[in-house]
Motif scaffolding. Sequence first.
Motif, PDB file in Angstrom:
ATOM      1  N   ALA A 245       0.871  -1.180   0.128  1.00  0.00           N
ATOM      2  CA  ALA A 245       0.079  -0.123  -0.008  1.00  0.00           C
ATOM      3  C   ALA A 245       0.915   1.233  -0.077  1.00  0.00           C
ATOM      4  CB  ALA A 245      -1.030  -0.065   1.164  1.00  0.00           C
ATOM      5  N   PRO A 246       0.680   2.082  -0.801  1.00  0.00           N
ATOM      6  CA  PRO A 246       1.334   3.260  -0.940  1.00  0.00           C
ATOM      7  C   PRO A 246       1.079   4.228   0.261  1.00  0.00           C
ATOM      8  CG  PRO A 246      -0.442   3.616  -2.301  1.00  0.00           C
ATOM      9  CD  PRO A 246      -0.367   2.446  -1.970  1.00  0.00           C
ATOM     10  N   VAL A 247       2.443   5.080   0.513  1.00  0.00           N
ATOM     11  CA  VAL A 247       2.271   6.071   1.768  1.00  0.00           C
ATOM     12  C   VAL A 247       1.989   7.370   1.166  1.00  0.00           C
ATOM     13  CG1 VAL A 247       3.589   7.333   3.499  1.00  0.00           C
ATOM     14  CG2 VAL A 247       3.539   4.576   3.110  1.00  0.00           C
ATOM     15  N   LYS A 248       1.072   8.075   1.695  1.00  0.00           N
ATOM     16  CA  LYS A 248       0.836   9.418   0.879  1.00  0.00           C
ATOM     17  C   LYS A 248       1.834  10.370   1.277  1.00  0.00           C
ATOM     18  CE  LYS A 248      -4.170   8.733   1.343  1.00  0.00           C
ATOM     19  NZ  LYS A 248      -5.741   9.041   1.611  1.00  0.00           N
ATOM     20  N   LYS A 249       2.259  10.474   2.477  1.00  0.00           N
ATOM     21  CA  LYS A 249       3.245  11.787   2.754  1.00  0.00           C
ATOM     22  C   LYS A 249       4.526  10.957   3.361  1.00  0.00           C
ATOM     23  CE  LYS A 249       3.917  15.802   5.751  1.00  0.00           C
ATOM     24  NZ  LYS A 249       4.494  16.417   4.552  1.00  0.00           N
ATOM     25  N   VAL A 250       5.620  11.031   2.588  1.00  0.00           N
ATOM     26  CA  VAL A 250       6.795  10.405   2.888  1.00  0.00           C
ATOM     27  C   VAL A 250       7.697  11.607   3.316  1.00  0.00           C
ATOM     28  CG1 VAL A 250       9.053   9.188   2.080  1.00  0.00           C
ATOM     29  CG2 VAL A 250       6.772   8.693   1.090  1.00  0.00           C
ATOM     30  N   VAL A 251       8.296  11.307   4.686  1.00  0.00           N
ATOM     31  CA  VAL A 251       9.035  12.482   5.320  1.00  0.00           C
ATOM     32  C   VAL A 251      10.572  12.088   5.246  1.00  0.00           C
ATOM     33  CG1 VAL A 251       9.799  13.433   7.604  1.00  0.00           C
ATOM     34  CG2 VAL A 251       7.186  12.897   7.073  1.00  0.00           C
ATOM     35  N   ASP A 252      10.979  10.858   5.357  1.00  0.00           N
ATOM     36  CA  ASP A 252      12.371  10.661   5.223  1.00  0.00           C
ATOM     37  C   ASP A 252      12.384   8.897   4.899  1.00  0.00           C
ATOM     38  OD1 ASP A 252      15.001   9.992   5.636  1.00  0.00           O
ATOM     39  OD2 ASP A 252      15.065  11.101   7.413  1.00  0.00           O
ATOM     40  N   THR A 253      13.051   8.508   3.765  1.00  0.00           N
ATOM     41  CA  THR A 253      13.097   7.204   3.547  1.00  0.00           C
ATOM     42  C   THR A 253      14.309   6.486   4.211  1.00  0.00           C
ATOM     43  OG1 THR A 253      14.238   7.881   1.677  1.00  0.00           O
ATOM     44  CG2 THR A 253      12.146   7.564   1.325  1.00  0.00           C
ATOM     45  N   THR A 254      15.034   7.137   4.981  1.00  0.00           N
ATOM     46  CA  THR A 254      15.966   6.358   5.773  1.00  0.00           C
ATOM     47  C   THR A 254      15.558   5.331   6.627  1.00  0.00           C
ATOM     48  OG1 THR A 254      17.323   8.637   6.067  1.00  0.00           O
ATOM     49  CG2 THR A 254      17.813   6.857   7.428  1.00  0.00           C
ATOM     50  N   SER A 255      16.030   4.052   6.648  1.00  0.00           N
ATOM     51  CA  SER A 255      16.035   2.789   7.325  1.00  0.00           C
ATOM     52  C   SER A 255      14.516   2.205   6.848  1.00  0.00           C
ATOM     53  CB  SER A 255      15.864   3.430   8.661  1.00  0.00           C
ATOM     54  OG  SER A 255      16.025   2.002   9.546  1.00  0.00           O
ATOM     55  N   ALA A 256      14.128   2.655   5.726  1.00  0.00           N
ATOM     56  CA  ALA A 256      13.015   1.802   5.203  1.00  0.00           C
ATOM     57  C   ALA A 256      13.282   0.450   5.039  1.00  0.00           C
ATOM     58  CB  ALA A 256      12.496   2.442   3.970  1.00  0.00           C
ATOM     59  N   GLY A 257      14.231  -0.017   4.218  1.00  0.00           N
ATOM     60  CA  GLY A 257      14.491  -1.221   3.960  1.00  0.00           C
ATOM     61  C   GLY A 257      15.097  -1.996   5.298  1.00  0.00           C
ATOM     62  N   ASP A 258      15.688  -1.182   6.110  1.00  0.00           N
ATOM     63  CA  ASP A 258      16.405  -2.071   7.344  1.00  0.00           C
ATOM     64  C   ASP A 258      15.155  -2.518   8.229  1.00  0.00           C
ATOM     65  OD1 ASP A 258      18.791  -1.141   6.331  1.00  0.00           O
ATOM     66  OD2 ASP A 258      18.776   0.709   7.621  1.00  0.00           O
ATOM     67  N   SER A 259      14.183  -1.393   8.552  1.00  0.00           N
ATOM     68  CA  SER A 259      12.829  -1.830   9.268  1.00  0.00           C
ATOM     69  C   SER A 259      12.133  -3.000   8.685  1.00  0.00           C
ATOM     70  CB  SER A 259      11.897  -0.727   9.623  1.00  0.00           C
ATOM     71  OG  SER A 259      11.796  -0.063   8.310  1.00  0.00           O
ATOM     72  N   PHE A 260      12.073  -3.000   7.386  1.00  0.00           N
ATOM     73  CA  PHE A 260      11.433  -4.199   6.771  1.00  0.00           C
ATOM     74  C   PHE A 260      12.420  -5.432   7.228  1.00  0.00           C
ATOM     75  CE2 PHE A 260      11.003  -7.335   3.383  1.00  0.00           C
ATOM     76  CZ  PHE A 260       9.741  -7.443   2.965  1.00  0.00           C
ATOM     77  N   ASN A 261      13.679  -5.512   7.047  1.00  0.00           N
ATOM     78  CA  ASN A 261      14.298  -6.454   7.132  1.00  0.00           C
ATOM     79  C   ASN A 261      14.279  -7.372   8.789  1.00  0.00           C
ATOM     80  OD1 ASN A 261      15.494  -6.613   4.644  1.00  0.00           O
ATOM     81  ND2 ASN A 261      17.445  -5.697   5.154  1.00  0.00           N
ATOM     82  N   GLY A 262      14.208  -6.259   9.680  1.00  0.00           N
ATOM     83  CA  GLY A 262      14.410  -6.760  10.875  1.00  0.00           C
ATOM     84  C   GLY A 262      12.900  -7.221  11.221  1.00  0.00           C
ATOM     85  N   VAL A 263      12.029  -6.501  10.742  1.00  0.00           N
ATOM     86  CA  VAL A 263      10.344  -7.191  10.910  1.00  0.00           C
ATOM     87  C   VAL A 263      10.314  -8.345  10.364  1.00  0.00           C
ATOM     88  CG1 VAL A 263       8.113  -6.591  11.132  1.00  0.00           C
ATOM     89  CG2 VAL A 263       9.558  -4.813  12.035  1.00  0.00           C
ATOM     90  N   TYR A 264      10.553  -8.566   9.234  1.00  0.00           N
ATOM     91  CA  TYR A 264      10.408  -9.633   8.545  1.00  0.00           C
ATOM     92  C   TYR A 264      11.298 -10.946   9.058  1.00  0.00           C
ATOM     93  CZ  TYR A 264      10.296 -12.925   4.651  1.00  0.00           C
ATOM     94  OH  TYR A 264      10.357 -14.314   3.942  1.00  0.00           O
ATOM     95  N   LEU A 265      12.438 -10.682   9.224  1.00  0.00           N
ATOM     96  CA  LEU A 265      13.285 -11.611  10.037  1.00  0.00           C
ATOM     97  C   LEU A 265      12.566 -12.367  11.360  1.00  0.00           C
ATOM     98  CD1 LEU A 265      16.849 -10.513   8.994  1.00  0.00           C
ATOM     99  CD2 LEU A 265      15.664 -12.361   8.093  1.00  0.00           C
ATOM    100  N   GLY A 266      12.187 -11.142  12.110  1.00  0.00           N
ATOM    101  CA  GLY A 266      11.606 -11.594  13.355  1.00  0.00           C
ATOM    102  C   GLY A 266      10.373 -12.045  13.172  1.00  0.00           C
TER     103      GLY A 266
END
Length: 308
Positions: A245-266
């Motif tokens: 699902a798209p995000v309407k207002k993006v403030v800062d894409t820093t750590s998008a992939g990192d947070s995905f990785n951590g939650v996915y692996l967990g």
Amino acid sequence: MQKVVLIGECMLELREGKNGVMHQSFAGDAYNTAVYQKRAFPEQDVSFMSALGSDVVSDKLFKHCEQASLNNQYLTRKSEQNPGVYLVQTDEHGERSFLYWRENSAARQIMRYIDNDMIETMLDSDLVFFSGISLAVIHSDDRPAFWAMLKRLKESGVKLAFDPNYRPRLWASPEEAQQQFHYAYQLTDILLPGIDDFAQLYGLTQLSEILEFCQPYDIHELVIKNGANSVYCQLGSNLIHLPIAPVKKVVDTTSAGDSFNGVYLGARLAGKEIEHAVSLASKAAAIVIQYPGAITPESDFIERLNQP
């Protein structure tokens, strides 16, 4: 309790805010991944492995890891070097630009402080994560010891997860990165690349090309992040395409992939199906990019992640 070790670098993050005010925090791809995994799955034993010095910034970073409820048993303080530093600036679309001071960071020396006894304590881990940035910052002379450690872990039954996270400026040449990534792919059980990684390093832009590239390697679980659009997952011969699902207002894409990785692996360690893991990880990334900086406020993140 599942035991996870994430290997990499954490740096002092300087982020320019309104009126030129600098905000200070700590961040790094493996560290960010560890923080978000621990937040989403507090019952898991999540360790961050790196090297720090004895300076005041190292003191603060160590305490920062403690405050994030990470296990610090693999966070060595023996180096005479300091942590790296980076400055991040974002434009009106949330896209980032960086300046780094990391050439002599303590994290580059990590393999000089990992002895046999420490590796022995890692043999009962369920998962060890590393990234292309983890590889790039390790001194080239120390990489054979790194590969020997990972081979020993894999032979003991520890699963290995790898995110290529290719950053050209960190490598002497594309060929050097390709060689090191080849070693990584040979050992990896869970691969978490973005399509951009293959486009930049190998000139591969189509899903079919990427799948063909990965086919010779014995990768059990392949999770390909297609930017903000979707995720492709291959488990065995089963290929799944999951829209995001798209995000309407993006403030800062820093750590998008990192947070995905951590939650996915967990989620996968917790026994969740791939579809559920991707859905939860995508939700985490969507939350993170609506806040400035790599690490969002903990209470906001947990509250929004747990909302139906």
